[in-house]
Scaffold this motif. Sequence first.
Motif, PDB file in Angstrom:
ATOM      1  N   PRO A  50       0.825  -1.216   0.000  1.00 26.73           N
ATOM      2  CA  PRO A  50       0.000   0.000   0.000  1.00 26.73           C
ATOM      3  C   PRO A  50       0.857   1.263   0.000  1.00 26.73           C
ATOM      4  N   ARG A  51       0.312   2.295  -0.554  1.00 23.31           N
ATOM      5  CA  ARG A  51       1.006   3.568  -0.605  1.00 23.31           C
ATOM      6  C   ARG A  51       1.051   4.165   0.799  1.00 23.31           C
ATOM      7  N   ASP A  52       2.070   4.943   1.070  1.00 24.45           N
ATOM      8  CA  ASP A  52       2.215   5.594   2.368  1.00 24.45           C
ATOM      9  C   ASP A  52       1.002   6.487   2.622  1.00 24.45           C
ATOM     10  N   ARG A  53       0.285   6.229   3.710  1.00 28.35           N
ATOM     11  CA  ARG A  53      -0.937   6.978   4.011  1.00 28.35           C
ATOM     12  C   ARG A  53      -0.668   8.459   4.229  1.00 28.35           C
ATOM     13  N   ARG A  54       0.490   8.790   4.782  1.00 25.28           N
ATOM     14  CA  ARG A  54       0.809  10.198   5.000  1.00 25.28           C
ATOM     15  C   ARG A  54       0.908  10.928   3.664  1.00 25.28           C
ATOM     16  N   GLN A  55       1.495  10.267   2.687  1.00 24.30           N
ATOM     17  CA  GLN A  55       1.634  10.851   1.359  1.00 24.30           C
ATOM     18  C   GLN A  55       0.249  11.067   0.737  1.00 24.30           C
ATOM     19  N   VAL A  56      -0.617  10.075   0.867  1.00 27.11           N
ATOM     20  CA  VAL A  56      -1.968  10.187   0.317  1.00 27.11           C
ATOM     21  C   VAL A  56      -2.761  11.260   1.062  1.00 27.11           C
ATOM     22  N   PHE A  57      -2.613  11.296   2.392  1.00 26.90           N
ATOM     23  CA  PHE A  57      -3.313  12.305   3.188  1.00 26.90           C
ATOM     24  C   PHE A  57      -2.877  13.708   2.784  1.00 26.90           C
ATOM     25  N   ASP A  58      -1.585  13.897   2.524  1.00 24.08           N
ATOM     26  CA  ASP A  58      -1.101  15.195   2.058  1.00 24.08           C
ATOM     27  C   ASP A  58      -1.727  15.556   0.712  1.00 24.08           C
ATOM     28  N   GLY A  59      -1.931  14.562  -0.132  1.00 19.87           N
ATOM     29  CA  GLY A  59      -2.612  14.812  -1.409  1.00 19.87           C
ATOM     30  C   GLY A  59      -4.055  15.238  -1.208  1.00 19.87           C
ATOM     31  N   ILE A  60      -4.728  14.609  -0.252  1.00 14.33           N
ATOM     32  CA  ILE A  60      -6.114  14.986   0.051  1.00 14.33           C
ATOM     33  C   ILE A  60      -6.147  16.408   0.612  1.00 14.33           C
ATOM     34  N   ARG A  61      -5.207  16.704   1.487  1.00 16.82           N
ATOM     35  CA  ARG A  61      -5.141  18.064   2.043  1.00 16.82           C
ATOM     36  C   ARG A  61      -4.858  19.081   0.955  1.00 16.82           C
ATOM     37  N   TRP A  62      -3.973  18.740   0.025  1.00 18.03           N
ATOM     38  CA  TRP A  62      -3.658  19.647  -1.075  1.00 18.03           C
ATOM     39  C   TRP A  62      -4.915  19.909  -1.900  1.00 18.03           C
ATOM     40  N   ARG A  63      -5.679  18.872  -2.123  1.00 17.15           N
ATOM     41  CA  ARG A  63      -6.889  18.987  -2.930  1.00 17.15           C
ATOM     42  C   ARG A  63      -7.959  19.812  -2.215  1.00 17.15           C
ATOM     43  N   ALA A  64      -7.951  19.818  -0.879  1.00 21.49           N
ATOM     44  CA  ALA A  64      -8.969  20.527  -0.109  1.00 21.49           C
ATOM     45  C   ALA A  64      -8.855  22.043  -0.249  1.00 21.49           C
ATOM     46  N   ARG A  65      -7.762  22.502  -0.837  1.00 21.99           N
ATOM     47  CA  ARG A  65      -7.660  23.941  -1.068  1.00 21.99           C
ATOM     48  C   ARG A  65      -8.821  24.366  -1.964  1.00 21.99           C
ATOM     49  N   PRO A  66      -9.362  25.541  -1.751  1.00 27.09           N
ATOM     50  CA  PRO A  66     -10.512  25.974  -2.551  1.00 27.09           C
ATOM     51  C   PRO A  66     -10.207  25.993  -4.053  1.00 27.09           C
ATOM     52  N   GLY A  67     -11.037  25.340  -4.786  1.00 26.41           N
ATOM     53  CA  GLY A  67     -10.934  25.369  -6.234  1.00 26.41           C
ATOM     54  C   GLY A  67      -9.974  24.383  -6.851  1.00 26.41           C
ATOM     55  N   SER A  68      -9.456  23.461  -6.072  1.00 27.18           N
ATOM     56  CA  SER A  68      -8.504  22.495  -6.623  1.00 27.18           C
ATOM     57  C   SER A  68      -9.225  21.219  -7.040  1.00 27.18           C
ATOM     58  N   PRO A  69      -9.246  20.905  -8.308  1.00 21.08           N
ATOM     59  CA  PRO A  69      -9.859  19.639  -8.724  1.00 21.08           C
ATOM     60  C   PRO A  69      -8.925  18.460  -8.454  1.00 21.08           C
ATOM     61  N   TRP A  70      -9.491  17.265  -8.390  1.00 16.92           N
ATOM     62  CA  TRP A  70      -8.702  16.059  -8.117  1.00 16.92           C
ATOM     63  C   TRP A  70      -7.606  15.869  -9.155  1.00 16.92           C
ATOM     64  N   ARG A  71      -7.865  16.237 -10.386  1.00 17.36           N
ATOM     65  CA  ARG A  71      -6.889  15.979 -11.454  1.00 17.36           C
ATOM     66  C   ARG A  71      -5.624  16.814 -11.301  1.00 17.36           C
ATOM     67  N   ASP A  72      -5.655  17.876 -10.465  1.00 13.33           N
ATOM     68  CA  ASP A  72      -4.494  18.746 -10.311  1.00 13.33           C
ATOM     69  C   ASP A  72      -3.574  18.355  -9.164  1.00 13.33           C
ATOM     70  N   ILE A  73      -3.862  17.241  -8.477  1.00 14.44           N
ATOM     71  CA  ILE A  73      -2.989  16.812  -7.384  1.00 14.44           C
ATOM     72  C   ILE A  73      -1.617  16.464  -7.962  1.00 14.44           C
ATOM     73  N   PRO A  74      -0.545  17.029  -7.406  1.00 15.27           N
ATOM     74  CA  PRO A  74       0.804  16.731  -7.923  1.00 15.27           C
ATOM     75  C   PRO A  74       1.146  15.250  -7.775  1.00 15.27           C
ATOM     76  N   GLY A  75       1.970  14.764  -8.664  1.00 18.04           N
ATOM     77  CA  GLY A  75       2.352  13.355  -8.675  1.00 18.04           C
ATOM     78  C   GLY A  75       3.103  12.898  -7.433  1.00 18.04           C
ATOM     79  N   ARG A  76       3.714  13.821  -6.698  1.00 16.25           N
ATOM     80  CA  ARG A  76       4.465  13.425  -5.498  1.00 16.25           C
ATOM     81  C   ARG A  76       3.562  12.863  -4.408  1.00 16.25           C
ATOM     82  N   TYR A  77       2.234  13.078  -4.546  1.00 15.77           N
ATOM     83  CA  TYR A  77       1.292  12.534  -3.568  1.00 15.77           C
ATOM     84  C   TYR A  77       0.721  11.189  -4.002  1.00 15.77           C
TER      85      TYR A  77
END
Length: 116
Positions: A5-32
């Motif tokens: 499984p992928r590191d949950r912290r990395q995935v959680f950071d991606g979810i947090r990044w996406r939670a910014r106003p106006g950020s669609p799922w497709r714009d999550i950087p690959g590092r997450y």
Amino acid sequence: MGRPPRDRRQVFDGIRWRARPGSPWRDIPGRYGPRETAYTLSRRWQMYGTWRSVLKKVQVEADADGHIECEVSVEAGQRADAPVFTEGQAQSRVPDWASEAGRRSRDALQKTRRPL
């Protein structure tokens, strides 16, 4: 066996990044990691109520530490934009301007109707 499984912290950071106003799922950087993984985990946590319980725990801890202030402000008196009723209108609760506007719009509607 499958992939590890992928590191949950990395995935959680991606979810947090996406939670910014106006950020669609497709714009999550690959590092997450893959956006599908972040979306699936976020959606699963939403359905199971995990986000709700996390928020509740954070609020309880912040309140216990004194970081949350509750302030109530009540102003007595009549609002400036509140309609003023005359004695006869007090029962109907319809201000003069509303009944007059309603009558004018009904009259205009009747004038525009044409027989079929």
